[in-house]
Design a protein around this motif. Sequence first.
Motif, PDB file in Angstrom:
ATOM      1  N   VAL A  20       0.837  -1.196   0.000  1.00  0.00           N
ATOM      2  CA  VAL A  20       0.000   0.000   0.000  1.00  0.00           C
ATOM      3  C   VAL A  20       0.870   1.244   0.000  1.00  0.00           C
ATOM      4  CG1 VAL A  20      -1.880  -1.205   1.185  1.00  0.00           C
ATOM      5  CG2 VAL A  20      -0.185   0.056   2.527  1.00  0.00           C
ATOM      6  N   CYS A  21       0.237   2.409  -0.145  1.00  0.00           N
ATOM      7  CA  CYS A  21       0.973   3.664  -0.163  1.00  0.00           C
ATOM      8  C   CYS A  21       1.711   3.875   1.159  1.00  0.00           C
ATOM      9  CB  CYS A  21       0.020   4.825  -0.434  1.00  0.00           C
ATOM     10  SG  CYS A  21      -1.391   4.909   0.695  1.00  0.00           S
ATOM     11  N   GLY A  22       2.893   4.452   1.064  1.00  0.00           N
ATOM     12  CA  GLY A  22       3.651   4.776   2.256  1.00  0.00           C
ATOM     13  C   GLY A  22       4.592   3.705   2.749  1.00  0.00           C
ATOM     14  N   THR A  23       4.650   2.565   2.077  1.00  0.00           N
ATOM     15  CA  THR A  23       5.509   1.473   2.554  1.00  0.00           C
ATOM     16  C   THR A  23       6.961   1.637   2.128  1.00  0.00           C
ATOM     17  OG1 THR A  23       4.778   0.167   0.649  1.00  0.00           O
ATOM     18  CG2 THR A  23       3.706  -0.281   2.755  1.00  0.00           C
ATOM     19  N   GLY A  24       7.231   2.526   1.188  1.00  0.00           N
ATOM     20  CA  GLY A  24       8.606   2.714   0.733  1.00  0.00           C
ATOM     21  C   GLY A  24       8.951   1.887  -0.490  1.00  0.00           C
ATOM     22  N   LYS A  25       7.977   1.715  -1.375  1.00  0.00           N
ATOM     23  CA  LYS A  25       8.210   0.900  -2.573  1.00  0.00           C
ATOM     24  C   LYS A  25       9.309   1.488  -3.457  1.00  0.00           C
ATOM     25  CE  LYS A  25       3.839   0.991  -3.873  1.00  0.00           C
ATOM     26  NZ  LYS A  25       3.169   1.602  -2.691  1.00  0.00           N
ATOM     27  N   GLU A  67      -6.898  -1.500 -14.702  1.00  0.00           N
ATOM     28  CA  GLU A  67      -6.600  -2.635 -15.581  1.00  0.00           C
ATOM     29  C   GLU A  67      -5.682  -2.279 -16.756  1.00  0.00           C
ATOM     30  OE1 GLU A  67     -10.550  -3.925 -16.338  1.00  0.00           O
ATOM     31  OE2 GLU A  67     -10.744  -4.932 -14.395  1.00  0.00           O
ATOM     32  N   PRO A  68      -5.970  -1.219 -17.523  1.00  0.00           N
ATOM     33  CA  PRO A  68      -5.065  -0.867 -18.626  1.00  0.00           C
ATOM     34  C   PRO A  68      -3.677  -0.465 -18.134  1.00  0.00           C
ATOM     35  CG  PRO A  68      -7.187   0.229 -18.860  1.00  0.00           C
ATOM     36  CD  PRO A  68      -7.150  -0.342 -17.487  1.00  0.00           C
ATOM     37  N   TRP A  69      -3.625   0.199 -16.975  1.00  0.00           N
ATOM     38  CA  TRP A  69      -2.341   0.589 -16.394  1.00  0.00           C
ATOM     39  C   TRP A  69      -1.506  -0.639 -16.035  1.00  0.00           C
ATOM     40  CZ3 TRP A  69      -1.577   0.462 -10.732  1.00  0.00           C
ATOM     41  CH2 TRP A  69      -0.302   0.868 -10.354  1.00  0.00           C
ATOM     42  N   LEU A  70      -2.116  -1.622 -15.403  1.00  0.00           N
ATOM     43  CA  LEU A  70      -1.393  -2.837 -15.034  1.00  0.00           C
ATOM     44  C   LEU A  70      -0.893  -3.579 -16.270  1.00  0.00           C
ATOM     45  CD1 LEU A  70      -3.869  -3.991 -12.255  1.00  0.00           C
ATOM     46  CD2 LEU A  70      -1.500  -3.284 -11.858  1.00  0.00           C
ATOM     47  N   ALA A  71      -1.711  -3.619 -17.308  1.00  0.00           N
ATOM     48  CA  ALA A  71      -1.280  -4.248 -18.558  1.00  0.00           C
ATOM     49  C   ALA A  71      -0.089  -3.507 -19.157  1.00  0.00           C
ATOM     50  CB  ALA A  71      -2.437  -4.296 -19.552  1.00  0.00           C
ATOM     51  N   SER A 105       7.976  -0.697  -9.269  1.00  0.00           N
ATOM     52  CA  SER A 105       7.106  -0.524  -8.102  1.00  0.00           C
ATOM     53  C   SER A 105       5.667  -0.421  -8.560  1.00  0.00           C
ATOM     54  CB  SER A 105       7.503   0.736  -7.322  1.00  0.00           C
ATOM     55  OG  SER A 105       7.401   1.883  -8.148  1.00  0.00           O
ATOM     56  N   CYS A 106       4.781  -1.130  -7.864  1.00  0.00           N
ATOM     57  CA  CYS A 106       3.361  -1.142  -8.226  1.00  0.00           C
ATOM     58  C   CYS A 106       2.593  -1.677  -7.034  1.00  0.00           C
ATOM     59  CB  CYS A 106       3.131  -2.028  -9.450  1.00  0.00           C
ATOM     60  SG  CYS A 106       1.403  -2.179  -9.950  1.00  0.00           S
ATOM     61  N   SER A 107       1.512  -1.005  -6.643  1.00  0.00           N
ATOM     62  CA  SER A 107       0.790  -1.420  -5.439  1.00  0.00           C
ATOM     63  C   SER A 107       0.273  -2.851  -5.529  1.00  0.00           C
ATOM     64  CB  SER A 107      -0.368  -0.459  -5.154  1.00  0.00           C
ATOM     65  OG  SER A 107      -1.184  -0.310  -6.303  1.00  0.00           O
ATOM     66  N   ALA A 108      -0.263  -3.266  -6.688  1.00  0.00           N
ATOM     67  CA  ALA A 108      -0.680  -4.657  -6.934  1.00  0.00           C
ATOM     68  C   ALA A 108      -1.517  -5.222  -5.785  1.00  0.00           C
ATOM     69  CB  ALA A 108       0.552  -5.524  -7.172  1.00  0.00           C
ATOM     70  N   LEU A 109      -2.535  -4.487  -5.370  1.00  0.00           N
ATOM     71  CA  LEU A 109      -3.251  -4.821  -4.143  1.00  0.00           C
ATOM     72  C   LEU A 109      -4.114  -6.070  -4.243  1.00  0.00           C
ATOM     73  CD1 LEU A 109      -4.385  -1.233  -3.051  1.00  0.00           C
ATOM     74  CD2 LEU A 109      -2.365  -2.515  -2.314  1.00  0.00           C
ATOM     75  N   LYS A 110      -4.694  -6.335  -5.407  1.00  0.00           N
ATOM     76  CA  LYS A 110      -5.585  -7.486  -5.551  1.00  0.00           C
ATOM     77  C   LYS A 110      -4.887  -8.637  -6.273  1.00  0.00           C
ATOM     78  CE  LYS A 110      -9.990  -4.941  -5.708  1.00  0.00           C
ATOM     79  NZ  LYS A 110     -11.244  -4.742  -6.484  1.00  0.00           N
ATOM     80  N   LYS A 111      -5.351  -9.845  -5.986  1.00  0.00           N
ATOM     81  CA  LYS A 111      -4.741 -11.011  -6.623  1.00  0.00           C
ATOM     82  C   LYS A 111      -4.873 -10.941  -8.135  1.00  0.00           C
ATOM     83  CE  LYS A 111      -4.481 -16.030  -6.571  1.00  0.00           C
ATOM     84  NZ  LYS A 111      -4.960 -17.295  -5.966  1.00  0.00           N
ATOM     85  N   TYR A 112      -6.023 -10.507  -8.624  1.00  0.00           N
ATOM     86  CA  TYR A 112      -6.176 -10.496 -10.074  1.00  0.00           C
ATOM     87  C   TYR A 112      -5.352  -9.384 -10.731  1.00  0.00           C
ATOM     88  CZ  TYR A 112      -9.460  -6.761 -11.637  1.00  0.00           C
ATOM     89  OH  TYR A 112     -10.057  -5.585 -12.011  1.00  0.00           O
ATOM     90  N   TYR A 113      -5.048  -8.307  -9.972  1.00  0.00           N
ATOM     91  CA  TYR A 113      -4.080  -7.329 -10.479  1.00  0.00           C
ATOM     92  C   TYR A 113      -2.744  -8.022 -10.698  1.00  0.00           C
ATOM     93  CZ  TYR A 113      -7.162  -3.621  -8.518  1.00  0.00           C
ATOM     94  OH  TYR A 113      -8.206  -2.788  -8.197  1.00  0.00           O
TER      95      TYR A 113
END
Length: 210
Positions: A20-25, A67-71, A105-113
Amino acid sequence: MSPITENGTPERVLIVIMGVCGTGKSTLGSALATSLGFPYVEGDDLHPRSNVEKMASGTPLTDADREPWLALVRRTAEDMTAQKQNEVEKKDGRGVSGKTGVVISCSALKKYYREILRGNPSPSLFSSGNELSTSNADTLSTYFVFIKGSRSILVERMEKRPGHFMKAGMLDSQLGTLESPEGEDGVVVVSMEDSTEEQVRQAIEALRRG
């Protein structure tokens, strides 16, 4: 297969620094990329302007926005590593000998992301009906380094980051969205409370173990 062999040579890989945001990715991503000799890409820089404007106004992105951003993140990694591999092959003339990677670096919060980032998008899961173009997962192995941290420390860190488009008030939304990747294949977990140097050490050690 481990992305890093005993002599430190990586296969062709995408390593996603997530959380998540703030973790230092960004900090960890840059440091890990330097240690591995890989390029580093800030995933947020690949967002379209419309996404950035929404986040700046405090509006959480929808799945249709993401979705388009992740792709694009996936395609960027594929393109960068393919180009580098071609350069190595031309230089040494030994065919498929180049081994390379990229850290993003990418938050990738959900499994399907994360499945989109792995190159395994499932059209039945898309919220927007987007036709997402990603290559087969076999072209690029994907690993995740998940930075795990408590809400209290996250809030404290975010309040010290003036000018960043992500607002502290959006943290709870992200924490609520987060589907922990712990237990998924190819995932390394590091603590947000450890130093960057220790996080890098742990990540490389775990990646070597595969």
